[in-house]
Design an enzyme around this catalytic site. Sequence first.
Site, PDB file in Angstrom:
ATOM      1  N   ASN A   1       0.796  -1.239   0.000  1.00  0.00           N
ATOM      2  CA  ASN A   1       0.000   0.000   0.000  1.00  0.00           C
ATOM      3  C   ASN A   1       0.828   1.289   0.000  1.00  0.00           C
ATOM      4  OD1 ASN A   1       0.991  -0.063   2.581  1.00  0.00           O
ATOM      5  ND2 ASN A   1      -1.005  -0.063   3.625  1.00  0.00           N
TER       6      ASN A   1
ATOM      7  N   ASP B   1       3.728  -5.761   4.418  1.00  0.00           N
ATOM      8  CA  ASP B   1       2.434  -6.109   5.008  1.00  0.00           C
ATOM      9  C   ASP B   1       1.945  -7.461   4.508  1.00  0.00           C
ATOM     10  OD1 ASP B   1       1.403  -5.501   2.392  1.00  0.00           O
ATOM     11  OD2 ASP B   1       1.286  -3.389   2.961  1.00  0.00           O
TER      12      ASP B   1
ATOM     13  N   ASP C   1       5.327 -17.000  14.883  1.00  0.00           N
ATOM     14  CA  ASP C   1       6.269 -16.706  15.959  1.00  0.00           C
ATOM     15  C   ASP C   1       5.505 -16.621  17.276  1.00  0.00           C
ATOM     16  OD1 ASP C   1       8.817 -15.873  17.066  1.00  0.00           O
ATOM     17  OD2 ASP C   1       9.250 -14.988  15.110  1.00  0.00           O
TER      18      ASP C   1
ATOM     19  N   ASP D   1      10.177 -17.834  20.514  1.00  0.00           N
ATOM     20  CA  ASP D   1      11.215 -16.852  20.811  1.00  0.00           C
ATOM     21  C   ASP D   1      11.800 -17.082  22.206  1.00  0.00           C
ATOM     22  OD1 ASP D   1      12.438 -14.241  19.889  1.00  0.00           O
ATOM     23  OD2 ASP D   1      11.550 -13.545  21.759  1.00  0.00           O
TER      24      ASP D   1
ATOM     25  N   GLU E   1      13.853 -21.139  20.057  1.00  0.00           N
ATOM     26  CA  GLU E   1      15.094 -20.357  20.076  1.00  0.00           C
ATOM     27  C   GLU E   1      15.681 -20.466  21.478  1.00  0.00           C
ATOM     28  OE1 GLU E   1      16.582 -15.821  19.050  1.00  0.00           O
ATOM     29  OE2 GLU E   1      14.687 -16.120  20.124  1.00  0.00           O
TER      30      GLU E   1
ATOM     31  N   HIS F   1      16.701 -13.025  10.997  1.00  0.00           N
ATOM     32  CA  HIS F   1      16.428 -11.602  11.232  1.00  0.00           C
ATOM     33  C   HIS F   1      17.311 -10.996  12.313  1.00  0.00           C
ATOM     34  CE1 HIS F   1      14.276 -13.617  14.418  1.00  0.00           C
ATOM     35  NE2 HIS F   1      14.109 -12.462  15.032  1.00  0.00           N
ATOM     36  N   ASP F   2      17.979 -11.844  13.114  1.00  0.00           N
ATOM     37  CA  ASP F   2      18.867 -11.369  14.182  1.00  0.00           C
ATOM     38  C   ASP F   2      20.342 -11.492  13.828  1.00  0.00           C
ATOM     39  OD1 ASP F   2      16.963 -10.554  16.028  1.00  0.00           O
ATOM     40  OD2 ASP F   2      16.801 -12.531  16.963  1.00  0.00           O
TER      41      ASP F   2
END
Length: 557
Positions: free
Chosen positions: A23, A29, A98, A200, A255, A328-329
């Site tokens: 968008n 998104d 997650d 997590d 994790e 992502h970490d």
Amino acid sequence: MEKKWWKESVVYQIYPRSFMDSNGDGIGDLKGMTSKLDYLHELGVDVIWLSPVYESPNDDNGYDISDYQAIMDEFGTMKDWEDLLAGLHSRGMKLMMDLVVNHTSDEHKWFVESRKSKDNPYRDYYVWRPGKEDGLEPNNWTSFFSGSAWQKDEETDEYFLHLFSKKQPDLNWENRKVRQEIYDMMTWWLDKGIDGFRMDVINLISKVDGLPSTPSGKRYDWGGDYFMNGPRVHEYLQEMNREVLSKYDIITVGECPGASTEDAAQYANKEQTELNMIFTFEHMDIDSGPGGKWDVKPWELKDLKDVMTKWQKGLEGKGWNSLYLNNHDQPRMVSRFGNDKEYRVESAKMLGTFLHMMQGTPYIYQGEEIGMTNVRFEAIEEYNDLEIHNMYREKVTEGGEDHQKVMESIYVKGRDNARTPMQWDESPNGGFTTGTPWIKVNPNFEQINAKQALADSNSIFYYYQKLIKLRKEHDIIVYGTYDLVAEEHEAIYAYTRTLGDEKLLVVCNFYGDEAVFNGNYSFDNAELLISNYEENGNENINNMTLRAYETRVYLLK
């Protein structure tokens, strides 16, 4: 080895903010993700792991959840999420959500109530303690994001524990009501049709009784021994398994920072009384010096061999490995373990082969399949990550360390390396958004993007597609036992996989110079399954000269 679909699967991680914006607001998104499902289906992945899309104030990019059963406005609506799930299922793919239940956001309704008074019914949902008589915090633990792990709340003149950001108060898992709320929430999502959970920092949920300070005498000290793999963590996970997980045919991965192979054999035991597998961090620390993550040192192949072999052999017949080199970490794997300049394509393919041929479930992080690289932003202000800014403030602003030296460590290890937007094509902002992206796109998007990869039959994308396809065709890749070979070789990482009378030989040159591999294998037939250079298939596999970052996989019969 018992066959399971999640052992045979390949997982692809989507970081929602950075995947695809539908968008023009600069933020990825759910509709953007749904628009790219055919791309993921073509790659051949089985499971999508979706980083958090729940309602959140976004202090830690969605890992601070204020409502577990609502979708963040920036990502869309619950209907958008349901459309994504339906789109995945219609293509034969699964969705892993997650699960962040060590802590919530301080804006979660439980914590809003908890901080009102010491006798509030929700007070015991979190970990509250009075300060010490000398005005110091309840103990000397530090947060993962630097500074004290305690925050004083003026309303009741007590401290709450936060192992991460001060906007991420830790839940009190000792409280049976907390656990039941979490199990009910998990059941709600599973009944909506999801196919599993990535959990997590799940091994932090049990803290040592009394929350003692470390014996160092320091005002602030790392207290990991008091909250990693704590005294009741297996009890809690077995309860979660009995009450929720065992009732569904799902994939679960925890994790678990600081977990040993012995810990993992309990968390991911073959009786499946807890989880299917865990994420280990040991191989992610081979380039960390004595000062920790930001104390960057050159990594050594010997250390990588030692760690990977320890986990492969340590869980053999006892549990199951997860396989990853970035997420992502973590920084981009081709920049960290390969060569992201002259041998970017070759080294990315080699690293993918190295990982996907081991025993365990492989995890691909978005952009890995096109060889996306680390980024070098000039100004600290161009970075978004809370961890980076906390570290920079502590070291440079308050500690007086050299700006450029600290920036160099960010270029190597910063989490934002993985969070720059997915590079779809050569149009402005890499085709990620028509607006201004929430974090800048890596400037190399014109050369490295999915459109270019899909147009090139020799691209990393199609190589990964073949790796995934081979996994479906050969049980040995999934279930064979692992053994390290050429252990002392300084440039080559080689190993075998064995299943029945079949043997797989995987040879990887981790450097930019030629390297010679000498084997001692007798066989009737050696089939070259995959390689990242043109081969005629007739080489003598007992005496191979490998080119820069070359990899080959042979099936020996």
